[in-house]
Design a protein around this motif. Structure first.
Motif, PDB file in Angstrom:
ATOM      1  N   VAL A 195       0.841  -1.197   0.000  1.00 46.20           N
ATOM      2  CA  VAL A 195       0.000   0.000   0.000  1.00 46.20           C
ATOM      3  C   VAL A 195       0.877   1.249   0.000  1.00 46.20           C
ATOM      4  O   VAL A 195       1.966   1.260   0.566  1.00 46.20           O
ATOM      5  N   ARG A 196       0.369   2.266  -0.641  1.00 44.47           N
ATOM      6  CA  ARG A 196       1.019   3.585  -0.643  1.00 44.47           C
ATOM      7  C   ARG A 196       0.190   4.483   0.253  1.00 44.47           C
ATOM      8  O   ARG A 196      -0.975   4.227   0.496  1.00 44.47           O
ATOM      9  N   GLY A 197       0.786   5.530   0.775  1.00 50.37           N
ATOM     10  CA  GLY A 197       0.080   6.386   1.718  1.00 50.37           C
ATOM     11  C   GLY A 197       0.031   5.780   3.112  1.00 50.37           C
ATOM     12  O   GLY A 197      -0.785   6.157   3.944  1.00 50.37           O
ATOM     13  N   PHE A 198       0.924   4.828   3.367  1.00 52.25           N
ATOM     14  CA  PHE A 198       1.006   4.157   4.664  1.00 52.25           C
ATOM     15  C   PHE A 198       1.442   5.161   5.728  1.00 52.25           C
ATOM     16  O   PHE A 198       2.333   5.962   5.510  1.00 52.25           O
ATOM     17  N   GLU A 199       0.785   5.118   6.895  1.00 49.75           N
ATOM     18  CA  GLU A 199       1.127   6.007   8.003  1.00 49.75           C
ATOM     19  C   GLU A 199       1.465   5.159   9.224  1.00 49.75           C
ATOM     20  O   GLU A 199       0.576   4.601   9.865  1.00 49.75           O
ATOM     21  N   ALA A 200       2.744   5.087   9.537  1.00 46.57           N
ATOM     22  CA  ALA A 200       3.205   4.241  10.644  1.00 46.57           C
ATOM     23  C   ALA A 200       2.525   4.603  11.958  1.00 46.57           C
ATOM     24  O   ALA A 200       2.183   3.714  12.741  1.00 46.57           O
ATOM     25  N   GLU A 201       2.313   5.890  12.200  1.00 48.28           N
ATOM     26  CA  GLU A 201       1.696   6.299  13.476  1.00 48.28           C
ATOM     27  C   GLU A 201       0.307   5.694  13.644  1.00 48.28           C
ATOM     28  O   GLU A 201      -0.086   5.321  14.749  1.00 48.28           O
ATOM     29  N   LYS A 202      -0.441   5.585  12.552  1.00 44.16           N
ATOM     30  CA  LYS A 202      -1.777   4.984  12.617  1.00 44.16           C
ATOM     31  C   LYS A 202      -1.701   3.466  12.784  1.00 44.16           C
ATOM     32  O   LYS A 202      -2.633   2.845  13.264  1.00 44.16           O
ATOM     33  N   TYR A 203      -0.593   2.875  12.331  1.00 41.77           N
ATOM     34  CA  TYR A 203      -0.432   1.423  12.386  1.00 41.77           C
ATOM     35  C   TYR A 203       0.001   0.948  13.779  1.00 41.77           C
ATOM     36  O   TYR A 203      -0.197  -0.216  14.133  1.00 41.77           O
ATOM     37  N   LEU A 204       0.575   1.846  14.565  1.00 47.02           N
ATOM     38  CA  LEU A 204       1.050   1.481  15.905  1.00 47.02           C
ATOM     39  C   LEU A 204      -0.101   0.990  16.767  1.00 47.02           C
ATOM     40  O   LEU A 204      -1.248   1.341  16.558  1.00 47.02           O
ATOM     41  N   GLY A 205       0.238   0.182  17.754  1.00 49.53           N
ATOM     42  CA  GLY A 205      -0.760  -0.328  18.684  1.00 49.53           C
ATOM     43  C   GLY A 205      -0.983  -1.820  18.499  1.00 49.53           C
ATOM     44  O   GLY A 205      -0.195  -2.517  17.863  1.00 49.53           O
ATOM     45  N   LYS A 206      -2.081  -2.294  19.064  1.00 50.36           N
ATOM     46  CA  LYS A 206      -2.363  -3.730  19.108  1.00 50.36           C
ATOM     47  C   LYS A 206      -3.217  -4.174  17.927  1.00 50.36           C
ATOM     48  O   LYS A 206      -4.204  -3.523  17.581  1.00 50.36           O
ATOM     49  N   TRP A 207      -2.823  -5.302  17.342  1.00 48.91           N
ATOM     50  CA  TRP A 207      -3.557  -5.950  16.262  1.00 48.91           C
ATOM     51  C   TRP A 207      -3.818  -7.401  16.655  1.00 48.91           C
ATOM     52  O   TRP A 207      -2.968  -8.051  17.247  1.00 48.91           O
ATOM     53  N   TYR A 208      -4.999  -7.900  16.300  1.00 46.94           N
ATOM     54  CA  TYR A 208      -5.349  -9.307  16.508  1.00 46.94           C
ATOM     55  C   TYR A 208      -5.128 -10.060  15.205  1.00 46.94           C
ATOM     56  O   TYR A 208      -5.512  -9.570  14.135  1.00 46.94           O
ATOM     57  N   GLU A 209      -4.527 -11.220  15.306  1.00 47.23           N
ATOM     58  CA  GLU A 209      -4.366 -12.068  14.134  1.00 47.23           C
ATOM     59  C   GLU A 209      -5.687 -12.803  13.923  1.00 47.23           C
ATOM     60  O   GLU A 209      -6.123 -13.561  14.788  1.00 47.23           O
ATOM     61  N   ILE A 210      -6.317 -12.581  12.787  1.00 45.61           N
ATOM     62  CA  ILE A 210      -7.616 -13.185  12.478  1.00 45.61           C
ATOM     63  C   ILE A 210      -7.424 -14.500  11.729  1.00 45.61           C
ATOM     64  O   ILE A 210      -8.078 -15.490  12.002  1.00 45.61           O
ATOM     65  N   ALA A 211      -6.535 -14.479  10.736  1.00 41.61           N
ATOM     66  CA  ALA A 211      -6.269 -15.668   9.926  1.00 41.61           C
ATOM     67  C   ALA A 211      -4.798 -15.649   9.513  1.00 41.61           C
ATOM     68  O   ALA A 211      -4.193 -14.580   9.410  1.00 41.61           O
TER      69      ALA A 211
END
Length: 181
Positions: free
Chosen positions: A26-42
């Motif tokens: 993806v282009r326009g990626f913003e690391a600050e928005k990506y920070l934090g907790k993510w759940y692995e769904i699959a």
């Protein structure tokens, strides 16, 4: 001979951070928005995650400009949590979802965000260096049917083996063995 060995080592190390054919970060990626907790769904299963449930990944900033990655999952077999800390760095520019990540020494693997809810950063489609690595991550332990259908359609089209996906259980087990939310 030293030169040949060096070339082979460099080729092996760089092949692990390539983007799979047809996959576009993806282009326009913003690391600050990506920070934090993510759940692995699959995910497509690999030895480093085999048998794990309740898998999460937490991203934060590192002092050196990279990202800290804490992956955590629960092993029913061992009745214990497993945790690994890694570091990630952008391969190209910081506005492209293409990173290299390492959990062991100098060895890096590709981390390619190729699908993303770029408004709220609520879900992400992630691959490794080839189509044997695939994850669906989300900010919550479940995604909508629409997101799941988009993930399956897109990844199947790109050549990922969606029939082999593991759907991660995020329900906690109580002491009596009963599942609780």
């Amino acid at each position: 001979m030293k030169l040949l060995t060096s070339v082979i080592v460099v080729l092996l190390l760089t092949s692990c951070v390539r983007v799979p054919d047809g996959v576009q970060p993806v282009r326009g990626f913003e690391a600050e928005k990506y920070l934090g907790k993510w759940y692995e769904i699959a995910r497509l299963d690999h030895s480093f995650e085999a048998g794990l449930s309740q898998v999460t990944a937490e991203y934060s900033r590192r002092d050196d400009g990279g990202l800290r990655v804490i992956n955590r999952g629960y092993s029913e077999e061992d009745q214990a949590w497993s945790e690994a800390e890694g570091r990630a760095y952008f391969v190209d520019s910081s506005d492209v979802g293409y990173l290299k990540v390492s959990f062991f020494g100098p060895f890096y693997g590709a981390y390619v965000v190729f699908g993303l809810d770029q408004n709220g950063y609520e879900y992400a489609f992630v691959s490794g260096p080839d189509t044997s690595y695939l994850w669906l991550l989300a900010r919550a332990p479940e995604v909508s049917e629409t997101v799941m259908a988009e993930f399956l359609d897109r990844t199947r089209t790109l050549g990922f083996d969606t029939d082999a996906l593991i759907y991660v259980d995020h329900k906690k087990q109580s002491a009596g063995g009963k599942t609780t939310p």
